[in-house]
Design a protein around this motif. Structure first.
Motif, PDB file in Angstrom:
ATOM      1  N   TYR A 261     -79.372  22.631   7.107  1.00  0.00           N
ATOM      2  CA  TYR A 261     -79.689  23.997   6.697  1.00  0.00           C
ATOM      3  C   TYR A 261     -80.848  24.026   5.709  1.00  0.00           C
ATOM      4  CZ  TYR A 261     -78.890  28.732   4.908  1.00  0.00           C
ATOM      5  OH  TYR A 261     -79.038  30.049   4.544  1.00  0.00           O
ATOM      6  N   TYR A 262     -80.934  23.011   4.848  1.00  0.00           N
ATOM      7  CA  TYR A 262     -81.977  22.955   3.835  1.00  0.00           C
ATOM      8  C   TYR A 262     -83.080  21.986   4.246  1.00  0.00           C
ATOM      9  CZ  TYR A 262     -78.492  25.261   0.905  1.00  0.00           C
ATOM     10  OH  TYR A 262     -77.566  26.138   0.403  1.00  0.00           O
ATOM     11  N   ILE A 263     -84.300  22.322   3.874  1.00  0.00           N
ATOM     12  CA  ILE A 263     -85.436  21.444   4.142  1.00  0.00           C
ATOM     13  C   ILE A 263     -85.340  20.213   3.238  1.00  0.00           C
ATOM     14  CG2 ILE A 263     -87.950  21.249   4.038  1.00  0.00           C
ATOM     15  CD1 ILE A 263     -88.123  24.212   4.621  1.00  0.00           C
ATOM     16  N   ALA A 264     -85.534  19.057   3.825  1.00  0.00           N
ATOM     17  CA  ALA A 264     -85.440  17.817   3.062  1.00  0.00           C
ATOM     18  C   ALA A 264     -86.562  17.728   2.040  1.00  0.00           C
ATOM     19  CB  ALA A 264     -85.482  16.617   4.002  1.00  0.00           C
ATOM     20  N   ARG A 426     -71.419  18.999   9.942  1.00  0.00           N
ATOM     21  CA  ARG A 426     -72.747  19.446   9.495  1.00  0.00           C
ATOM     22  C   ARG A 426     -72.633  20.388   8.316  1.00  0.00           C
ATOM     23  NH1 ARG A 426     -76.498  23.975  11.847  1.00  0.00           N
ATOM     24  NH2 ARG A 426     -75.513  24.919  10.034  1.00  0.00           N
ATOM     25  N   TRP A 427     -71.640  21.299   8.354  1.00  0.00           N
ATOM     26  CA  TRP A 427     -71.449  22.218   7.236  1.00  0.00           C
ATOM     27  C   TRP A 427     -71.040  21.464   5.969  1.00  0.00           C
ATOM     28  CZ3 TRP A 427     -68.260  25.860  10.840  1.00  0.00           C
ATOM     29  CH2 TRP A 427     -69.131  26.637  11.581  1.00  0.00           C
ATOM     30  N   ARG A 428     -70.274  20.385   6.156  1.00  0.00           N
ATOM     31  CA  ARG A 428     -69.880  19.604   4.981  1.00  0.00           C
ATOM     32  C   ARG A 428     -71.118  18.956   4.340  1.00  0.00           C
ATOM     33  NH1 ARG A 428     -66.198  17.153   7.247  1.00  0.00           N
ATOM     34  NH2 ARG A 428     -64.415  18.331   6.506  1.00  0.00           N
ATOM     35  N   ARG A 429     -72.036  18.453   5.146  1.00  0.00           N
ATOM     36  CA  ARG A 429     -73.287  17.899   4.594  1.00  0.00           C
ATOM     37  C   ARG A 429     -74.121  18.991   3.936  1.00  0.00           C
ATOM     38  NH1 ARG A 429     -73.338  15.168   9.686  1.00  0.00           N
ATOM     39  NH2 ARG A 429     -74.933  16.640  10.406  1.00  0.00           N
ATOM     40  N   ASP A 430     -74.168  20.166   4.562  1.00  0.00           N
ATOM     41  CA  ASP A 430     -74.913  21.277   3.950  1.00  0.00           C
ATOM     42  C   ASP A 430     -74.276  21.702   2.627  1.00  0.00           C
ATOM     43  OD1 ASP A 430     -76.667  21.283   6.069  1.00  0.00           O
ATOM     44  OD2 ASP A 430     -75.586  22.832   7.183  1.00  0.00           O
TER      45      ASP A 430
END
Length: 486
Positions: A261-264, A426-430
């Motif tokens: 979701y966020y740009i690295a 994926r949501w957990r990483r976000d």
């Protein structure tokens, strides 16, 4: 020497005429002429030596003399053909295209000095060595090759050898590999311009049939397999005109379904090490020209808008439809002016970012002190005494955004819906990334709040102006004007 020879007109002012990286030289035509004529002469000499009875039966000519003779004659023809083709191409095509965007394109130059050695320097050194080697041959008796053919041939052979040696040297140092990567990027971006030119019928009709076929070949056939999306979003395919933008933590709205979701955020040290200084400098120059053109166009649009405003106020409208149409015209012109100014501001931001990158790269390479890394601050005499209240207010907006997004991700991770199981990882990483960003935001706010002047509530920044206007005669301000605090 350190020269760039036969600089084309409008170089660097349009994507169709990009500035070639310095090690490769300004104009490839010169290298093609020298190398092709030398290679053809070597091939002809080898063929003639094997079939000398058919090629020159009455006379006996050594292979060296035959090679020099062929190189001299082919070199003259190659120079004439290359110069004619180069002049025809730039006069009939690139100058016409560049003039559509630039009012006064830069004229062609016979030579231009640079700060780095180029392949053309190697060609000049080789040509000088070939000419010096020719001089003793003037004392020869009964020479089988005319003197002018020997002079041109040996000079041409020396230039070709110098060009090859220069390419080999830059390949050894690694400069040629970097230059070829940049050249490939320029060619990819340049290919899109042929597509735009082909669909610009007014521009196409200014070209002669041969150049129209050239544009059609490059814009349609060679770009046929390019995805249609590349025309609207070329940056996704690595052909953006500007280097990578400032590291950002904003969300990536157009990201694929399973993308973060966020740009690295990049490593700043690695970013500076990988920075292409020549390309960044050229993009700064392009952005400066773009900014100047946008500001001029914005002034022109403001002038036209003021004319229409005057005409609207001093005219009598026949009906309401005509009046509404004029009002919408003023609105559209105002939008166009705002967008032009916003584009100029974006170009100015790119200029600042590029200069900052170059300054810090030079400071890192030279192991310079801290002062060399700091950004310029002409409007802040003493940065340490500055009140960063407005910056704090902006960062608080980011803090509020991250808090909301954390709540959303937490609810999604706890969801028991079957469709959400695959996305939960994926949501957990976000969620972890959002929490990291929130901690970073808290750290920045803590540092900035310590720099605020004493006896000032940093929460009052957002409502301070409105509170002063509503109660100008209050002797004692309230304890807290922040609606979030009691």
């Amino acid at each position: 020497m350190v020269l760039r020879l036969f600089v084309p007109p409008g170089e660097g002012q349009h994507y169709i005429v990009p500035k070639r990286p310095d090690p490769l030289g300004a104009n490839a035509t010169l290298q093609y002429v020298v190398l092709s004529s030398t290679a053809l002469a070597a091939g002809y000499a080898s063929f003639a030596a094997r079939h000398e009875r058919r090629i020159a039966p009455p006379t006996k000519v050594s292979r060296t003399a035959l090679f020099i003779k062929a190189s001299g004659r082919l070199g003259v023809w190659a120079i004439v053909v290359g110069a004619a083709a180069n002049a025809y191409y730039h006069r009939g095509f690139t100058t016409v295209v560049v003039s559509q965007l630039v009012q006064d394109p830069t004229p062609p130059k016979l030579y231009e000095k640079t700060d780095k050695y180029t392949v053309e320097d190697g060609g000049l050194a080789g040509a000088a060595a070939g000419f010096i080697a020719f001089l003793p041959t003037l004392l020869m008796r009964r020479a089988t090759v005319p003197w002018w053919t020997r002079m041109v041939g040996m000079t041409n052979i020396g230039a070709g050898t110098g060009v090859i040696a220069a390419h080999a040297y830059f390949q050894y140092t690694g400069e040629r590999q970097k230059a070829m990567e940049e050249l490939e990027r320029q060619r990819s971006r340049r290919m899109l311009e042929f597509h735009y030119i082909f669909w610009d019928k007014l521009l196409m009709q200014r070209l002669d049939p041969l150049l129209q076929a050239y544009v059609r070949h490059n814009g349609i056939f060679r770009a046929y397999h390019v995805p249609a999306e590349v025309l609207d979003a070329p940056d996704k395919y690595g052909i953006l005109s500007m280097p990578a933008t400032e590291p950002s933590t904003t969300t990536n709205a157009a990201a694929p379904e399973h993308a973060p979701y966020y740009i690295a955020a990049p490593d700043w040290t690695e970013h500076l090490k990988a920075l292409n200084t020549d390309f960044t400098q050229s993009e700064i120059e392009n952005s400066e020209r773009e900014k100047e053109a946008l500001l001029k166009e914005a002034e022109y649009m403001a002038y036209q808008l003021s004319l229409k405003q005057h005409a609207f106020v001093h005219s009598t409208h026949t009906n309401d439809d005509d009046r509404q149409r004029c009002i919408r015209e003023l609105q559209i012109m105002g939008i166009a002016y705002n967008r032009l100014r916003a584009s100029a501001d974006e170009a100015d931001r790119r200029i600042f970012a590029g200069r900052q990158w170059l300054r810090q790269r030079a400071a890192m390479d030279a192991n310079a002190p801290k002062a060399s890394w700091l950004a310029e601050h002409p409007f802040i005499p003493d940065p340490e005494a500055h009140d960063p209240s407005m910056s704090i207010a902006e960062i608080r907006k980011c803090e509020d955004q991250f808090k909301i997004e954390i709540q959303v991700f937490e609810s999604r991770v706890r969801s028991e819906v079957r469709e959400d199981v695959e996305m939960r990882e994926r949501w957990r990483r976000d969620l972890d990334e959002a929490r990291t960003l929130l901690r970073a935001t808290d750290g920045i706010l803590w540092e900035l709040e310590k720099k605020c002047p004493p006896k000032r509530d940093v929460g009052e920044v957002e409502v301070r102006a409105s509170a002063v206007e509503e109660t100008p005669k209050v002797e004692e301000p309230p304890k807290s004007l922040n609606p979030e605090k009691p």
